[in-house]
Design a protein around this motif. Structure first.
Motif, PDB file in Angstrom:
ATOM      1  N   TRP A 694       0.843  -1.190   0.000  1.00  0.00           N
ATOM      2  CA  TRP A 694       0.000   0.000   0.000  1.00  0.00           C
ATOM      3  C   TRP A 694       0.882   1.246   0.000  1.00  0.00           C
ATOM      4  CZ3 TRP A 694      -5.011   1.107  -0.660  1.00  0.00           C
ATOM      5  CH2 TRP A 694      -5.517   2.318  -0.188  1.00  0.00           C
ATOM      6  N   ARG A 695       0.616   2.149  -0.972  1.00  0.00           N
ATOM      7  CA  ARG A 695       1.506   3.311  -1.126  1.00  0.00           C
ATOM      8  C   ARG A 695       0.691   4.605  -1.147  1.00  0.00           C
ATOM      9  NH1 ARG A 695       3.511  -0.221  -5.128  1.00  0.00           N
ATOM     10  NH2 ARG A 695       2.489   1.038  -6.730  1.00  0.00           N
ATOM     11  N   PRO A 696       0.300   5.124   0.017  1.00  0.00           N
ATOM     12  CA  PRO A 696      -0.411   6.412   0.014  1.00  0.00           C
ATOM     13  C   PRO A 696       0.563   7.540  -0.323  1.00  0.00           C
ATOM     14  CG  PRO A 696      -0.010   5.682   2.255  1.00  0.00           C
ATOM     15  CD  PRO A 696       0.423   4.557   1.362  1.00  0.00           C
ATOM     16  N   PRO A 697       0.112   8.543  -1.064  1.00  0.00           N
ATOM     17  CA  PRO A 697       1.014   9.663  -1.406  1.00  0.00           C
ATOM     18  C   PRO A 697       1.274  10.531  -0.187  1.00  0.00           C
ATOM     19  CG  PRO A 697      -1.201  10.092  -2.196  1.00  0.00           C
ATOM     20  CD  PRO A 697      -1.213   8.685  -1.666  1.00  0.00           C
ATOM     21  N   ALA A 698       2.253  11.409  -0.321  1.00  0.00           N
ATOM     22  CA  ALA A 698       2.621  12.285   0.792  1.00  0.00           C
ATOM     23  C   ALA A 698       1.490  13.230   1.161  1.00  0.00           C
ATOM     24  CB  ALA A 698       3.874  13.088   0.423  1.00  0.00           C
ATOM     25  N   SER A 699       0.702  13.651   0.178  1.00  0.00           N
ATOM     26  CA  SER A 699      -0.458  14.506   0.440  1.00  0.00           C
ATOM     27  C   SER A 699      -1.656  13.944  -0.317  1.00  0.00           C
ATOM     28  CB  SER A 699      -0.188  15.952   0.009  1.00  0.00           C
ATOM     29  OG  SER A 699       0.087  16.002  -1.381  1.00  0.00           O
ATOM     30  N   SER A 700      -2.831  14.118   0.239  1.00  0.00           N
ATOM     31  CA  SER A 700      -4.031  13.542  -0.359  1.00  0.00           C
ATOM     32  C   SER A 700      -4.276  14.138  -1.740  1.00  0.00           C
ATOM     33  CB  SER A 700      -5.245  13.791   0.531  1.00  0.00           C
ATOM     34  OG  SER A 700      -6.422  13.381  -0.123  1.00  0.00           O
ATOM     35  N   PRO A 701      -4.533  13.306  -2.771  1.00  0.00           N
ATOM     36  CA  PRO A 701      -4.788  13.847  -4.115  1.00  0.00           C
ATOM     37  C   PRO A 701      -6.114  14.595  -4.223  1.00  0.00           C
ATOM     38  CG  PRO A 701      -5.137  11.474  -4.071  1.00  0.00           C
ATOM     39  CD  PRO A 701      -4.538  11.838  -2.743  1.00  0.00           C
ATOM     40  N   ILE A 702      -6.987  14.449  -3.247  1.00  0.00           N
ATOM     41  CA  ILE A 702      -8.280  15.149  -3.314  1.00  0.00           C
ATOM     42  C   ILE A 702      -8.385  16.253  -2.265  1.00  0.00           C
ATOM     43  CG2 ILE A 702      -9.496  13.171  -4.279  1.00  0.00           C
ATOM     44  CD1 ILE A 702     -10.618  12.604  -1.503  1.00  0.00           C
ATOM     45  N   GLY A 703      -7.352  16.440  -1.450  1.00  0.00           N
ATOM     46  CA  GLY A 703      -7.388  17.481  -0.443  1.00  0.00           C
ATOM     47  C   GLY A 703      -8.451  17.218   0.618  1.00  0.00           C
ATOM     48  N   VAL A 704      -8.730  18.252   1.398  1.00  0.00           N
ATOM     49  CA  VAL A 704      -9.702  18.132   2.484  1.00  0.00           C
ATOM     50  C   VAL A 704     -11.021  18.815   2.133  1.00  0.00           C
ATOM     51  CG1 VAL A 704     -10.172  18.754   4.877  1.00  0.00           C
ATOM     52  CG2 VAL A 704      -7.890  17.956   4.221  1.00  0.00           C
ATOM     53  N   TRP A 705     -10.948  20.027   1.585  1.00  0.00           N
ATOM     54  CA  TRP A 705     -12.160  20.834   1.454  1.00  0.00           C
ATOM     55  C   TRP A 705     -13.009  20.527   0.231  1.00  0.00           C
ATOM     56  CZ3 TRP A 705     -13.390  22.293   5.848  1.00  0.00           C
ATOM     57  CH2 TRP A 705     -12.439  22.673   6.783  1.00  0.00           C
ATOM     58  N   PRO A 706     -12.462  20.092  -0.911  1.00  0.00           N
ATOM     59  CA  PRO A 706     -13.355  19.816  -2.052  1.00  0.00           C
ATOM     60  C   PRO A 706     -14.440  18.782  -1.738  1.00  0.00           C
ATOM     61  CG  PRO A 706     -11.092  19.978  -2.795  1.00  0.00           C
ATOM     62  CD  PRO A 706     -11.037  20.008  -1.305  1.00  0.00           C
ATOM     63  N   LEU A 707     -14.052  17.671  -1.138  1.00  0.00           N
ATOM     64  CA  LEU A 707     -15.043  16.658  -0.778  1.00  0.00           C
ATOM     65  C   LEU A 707     -15.946  17.162   0.344  1.00  0.00           C
ATOM     66  CD1 LEU A 707     -16.233  13.905  -1.205  1.00  0.00           C
ATOM     67  CD2 LEU A 707     -14.416  12.918   0.204  1.00  0.00           C
ATOM     68  N   GLY A 708     -15.397  17.974   1.236  1.00  0.00           N
ATOM     69  CA  GLY A 708     -16.220  18.561   2.286  1.00  0.00           C
ATOM     70  C   GLY A 708     -17.301  19.474   1.719  1.00  0.00           C
ATOM     71  N   LEU A 709     -16.956  20.274   0.677  1.00  0.00           N
ATOM     72  CA  LEU A 709     -17.955  21.149   0.065  1.00  0.00           C
ATOM     73  C   LEU A 709     -19.030  20.343  -0.661  1.00  0.00           C
ATOM     74  CD1 LEU A 709     -15.607  23.966  -1.307  1.00  0.00           C
ATOM     75  CD2 LEU A 709     -17.179  24.096   0.642  1.00  0.00           C
ATOM     76  N   ALA A 710     -18.623  19.268  -1.327  1.00  0.00           N
ATOM     77  CA  ALA A 710     -19.606  18.405  -1.981  1.00  0.00           C
ATOM     78  C   ALA A 710     -20.552  17.799  -0.943  1.00  0.00           C
ATOM     79  CB  ALA A 710     -18.894  17.302  -2.767  1.00  0.00           C
TER      80      ALA A 710
END
Length: 841
Positions: A694-710
């Motif tokens: 399992w290789r998660p990236p250093a930072s989330s590719p979707i960020g925090v707020w875009p999915l939060g706004l959806a």
């Protein structure tokens, strides 16, 4: 509200029958394809399942012939693998569950004092999905393209590198298609049992068979979604290259095993519990006394269903799971034997304290008890981890599986079919031919699978098409194969008996077995509407306590004894007390279920042949048909308030309440959806914690707020729809359409945010399992958000068309449940995909 008056003076039975037939009668010829009546649809389920059973049995005989002697070349390895895969697939997915659901759907309205299942068009849709999906799978045999990776479809064997053809695609798409039917039937059965019982039939008076089917149906709703999810993920990996099970890209093939057995072990009890319900129904009849320990049997049914979901790793002891997990699942595997033992002791006590009559159905019950107890003993044996390591993937496990499944399901099923045969046809079975079939089947079964325990202990692995001589396997394999054909002749005798009896069986008298349950008051064979009037049933044994009940029902002396208004009516009840709440208006015959299933079949064919443009067109057509169906299904023109002046005092049509069947059906369907989404979150956290690469990236590719706004947009839509329901409950008609359109717009904004995230985020689902899981979850939320927005817009339109309003208020409550689910799912997705990874870094 005053107590509803349900009793009525007697009416002329012939004239009453003509009145009901004009409304409930089933057309003949090609128009019969539009029939939705449960008696017809569920008979189709059982006959179709019987055909698949015969095909699967023939495949089993081919396999037994191949391994009867060492180094035979009767079948090629490819043909043997296809036969092995299709035999298990047909028995598990196309025979066992659908036939039991068909029998349940046929019997339960008659047992419960209802005129039909609560969602008859959903039942018809489920049947067509089952027929077309099963035919699609079976047709792969004709093409020589049948799946060959095993009925369990383990990865990486079923993945594209090791199964490059379309064989595995046939399994993944066909089985998922068939499971739509099973989940649809389970939703229908759950709501029908809880909401369409005779007056006075509280939970303490519920027939034991209904309890068994209720628990089993909840298990289908919770147990099938993990496999549906696993199949979708594997098909995406095969067709689009997304990474879910590939360890080189951060996936894990063991994830498939977890998802499969989250379904697979409850499946054993999904099959067993209705069969146990048959036994608990028949034993009191032939013991001539009530069932001993009714409450204990009910508790044991519920306990079995609950415990069965804690056993799935029982099948994975050899894959290297931690010792603590092995100990937990071993203990749970042994613990589940306790509620099963309670039922066995209740049956023995009932026979011991009664005056048993050893008829043909009881012969099959006796065979079941002997075989199931032996299967339970070997089940406890394989629950011990060291022993399981020794016999894992050997013929010992194959023998145990067949003792539990055939002994635990087929023998009670045959007993039940013999018992209810007069209800199906109005004729009695043949005792002579039936006994020949039983003894050949019983002797053949034990000769086949008892010896296979020996073969397994000698080390013969399962799933091999041949073997060298001199290993001590030659004689036991020959014996097993010979007895396998004996069993086949026995089952052929049973099928012949059933076919002959329709023409040559003697006419059955009324209630030929002197049974206590209500289905025998519906006539033999029963009318399309089951009961001309709906009786009050404050007892578990109505026909023992009121033998004259069939006559008074036929004379219209009880509830709702009229159909001249043109509505298909049945009583809706309180789910606990059984007291009437409303009069449910059931939809009539329709072509929409058949058309929707045909278009879904075309969609599946497009996916199989990789013609994705055609598949997309068929998907759009399916959506349009389902929307049109939902519009019509919710509109009961004859159920308008001005046409419903003939109802019992104190009752209203369900369309004029806040608690109609659609609310319960939606809630049950969303429970299945929640099980699928929970499996998706389980897969995310499992890969995060257990996948070796399992290789998660250093930072989330979707960020925090875009999915939060959806998520915020979807939550805003939820609030707007809830305000509509609040206003309807307060009988305030102003602003309803505006609020629904606001909800649709908020949902559309949330969907736009999700779509933008899918397009703009640097996701690479074909490169890493991490991104594949995120992309799939975003698509899941997008589809649900779009569905919510369309549903809100349609409700605004239906208010404009005066199909929904203060006097017909319950549909917005159904839509609200969908919004609630989607809003919660979005928040959980935001927490799992965006917030938690941020906190863990």
């Amino acid at each position: 509200m005053s107590e509803p008056v349900l009793e009525a003076p007697p009416r002329d039975a012939d004239r009453l029958h003509e009145e009901f037939e004009a409304v409930w009668g089933n057309p003949r010829g090609w128009r019969a394809l539009a029939v939705v009546n449960h008696t017809i649809v569920m008979r189709r389920f059982m006959v179709t399942g019987g055909v698949f059973f015969v095909i699967a049995g023939l495949l089993a005989m081919l396999m037994r012939a191949q391994i009867a002697r060492p180094e035979q070349a009767f079948m090629t390895p490819e043909a043997y693998n296809q036969a092995f895969t299709m035999h298990g697939t047909m028995m598990m997915f196309l025979f066992a569950v659908p036939v039991l659901q068909g029998l349940s759907g046929y019997l339960l309205p008659k047992m419960l004092g209802a005129r039909d299942l609560v969602f008859p068009r959903l039942s018809a849709f489920g049947f067509w999905c089952y027929l077309f999906g099963g035919t699609l799978l079976t047709f792969s045999l004709v093409l020589g393209l049948a799946p060959d990776a095993g009925w369990f479809m383990y990865t990486p064997l079923a993945s594209r590198p090791f199964s490059p053809g379309v064989q595995s695609d046939f399994w993944l798409i066909g089985v998922t298609f068939v499971e739509i039917a099973s989940v649809s039937a389970a939703v229908d059965l759950i709501v029908s049992i809880l909401r369409t019982r005779a007056r006075g039939m509280d939970l303490q008076h519920l027939p034991i068979f209904a309890w068994a089917v209720l628990v089993s149906s909840f298990m289908v709703v919770l147990g099938f979604p993990p496999l549906i999810l696993g199949s979708i993920l594997l098909e995406l990996e095969r067709a689009a290259g997304w990474a879910f099970y590939d360890p080189t890209r951060g996936g894990d093939p063991l994830l498939w095993q977890h998802l499969f057995w989250l379904f697979g072990h409850p499946e054993v009890y999904i099959i067993f519990l209705p069969a146990a319900g048959i036994v608990s129904t028949l034993v009191p009849v032939f013991a001539r006394r009530p069932l001993v320990g009714y409450t204990w049997v009910v508790v044991s049914l519920i306990a079995t269903g609950f415990l069965s979901f804690g056993l799935w790793v029982h099948h994975m002891f050899a894959v290297g799971i931690p010792a603590l997990a092995q100990a937990f699942f071993a203990a749970a595997s042994m613990l589940v034997a306790i509620p099963s033992g309670i039922q066995v002791f209740a049956w023995i006590a009932t026979l011991w304290s009664g005056r048993p009559v050893w008829s043909l159905p009881m012969l099959w019950i006796a065979g079941f008890v002997a075989i199931f107890v032996l299967g339970g003993l070997t089940g406890v044996m394989v629950a011990f981890v060291p022993f399981d390591w020794q016999v894992h993937d050997t013929h010992f496990v194959v023998a145990h599986l067949h003792y539990v499944l055939i002994g635990g399901m087929l023998f009670p099923l045959v007993a039940g079919l013999y018992y209810w045969m007069p209800l199906f046809s109005g004729r009695m079975p043949s005792p002579a031919l039936g006994q020949v079939g039983f003894w050949l089947t019983f002797i053949g079964f034990n000769g086949t699978f008892l010896v296979m325990h020996w073969t397994g202990l000698l080390g013969m692995p399962r799933r091999v098409y041949t073997y060298p001589g001199g290993l001590g396997w030659d004689l036991p394999n020959l014996v097993s194969s010979v007895f396998g054909f004996v069993m086949a002749f026995g089952l052929a005798a049973v099928l012949l008996d059933w076919l002959l009896h329709w023409r040559h069986g003697r006419r059955a008298p009324v209630n030929p077995w002197n049974a206590p349950t209500l289905e025998w008051a519906a006539g033999m064979p029963p009318r399309s509407y089951n009961f001309a009037s709906l009786p009050t049933i404050p007892t578990r044994h109505p026909l023992w306590e009121s033998p004259e009940l069939p006559r008074s029902i036929a004379e219209g002396r009880h509830g709702l004894p009229q159909a001249g208004h043109g509505r298909r009516e049945t009583l809706g009840c309180n789910p606990v007390t059984g007291e009437p709440r409303e009069v449910m208006v059931l939809p009539g015959n329709s072509w929409w279920p058949l058309l929707a299933a045909l278009l879904l079949t075309a969609l599946c064919i497009g996916l199989l042949t990789k013609v994705y443009g055609f598949a997309l067109v068929m998907l759009a057509a399916v959506v349009l048909v389902l929307l049109r169906w939902s519009w019509e299904n919710g509109t009961h023109v004859a159920g308008a308030a001005e046409h419903a002046k003939d109802l019992p005092e104190g009752l209203r049509l369900h369309t004029h309440t806040f608690d109609g069947p659609g609310l319960w059906g939606t809630g049950t369907a969303l429970l299945a959806n929640a099980a699928l989404y929970a499996s998706l979150l389980f897969a995310w956290f499992y890969l995060w914690t257990a996948a070796p690469n399992w290789r998660p990236p250093a930072s989330s590719p979707i960020g925090v707020w875009p999915l939060g706004l959806a998520s915020a947009g979807l939550l805003a839509g939820w609030v707007a729809v809830r305000s509509v329901v609040v206003r309807l409950r307060a009988r305030q008609a102003g602003g309803l359409r505006t609020r629904l359109l606001v909800a649709a717009a908020a949902g559309a904004a949330g969907c736009a945010a999700l779509a933008l995230l899918l397009v703009a985020a640097p996701l690479q689902p074909a490169v890493t399992a991490h991104d594949a899981m995120i992309a799939f979850t975003l698509w899941y939320l997008l589809v649900h958000g779009a569905l919510c927005s369309v549903a809100a817009a349609l409700q605004a339109w239906r208010i404009h068309a005066q199909h929904v309003g203060i006097d017909a208020p319950y549909e917005p409550q159904v839509v609200l449940m969908l919004w609630q689910f989607t809003g919660v799912a979005a928040v959980l997705g935001w927490a799992a995909l965006s917030l938690l990874p941020l906190l863990l870094r």
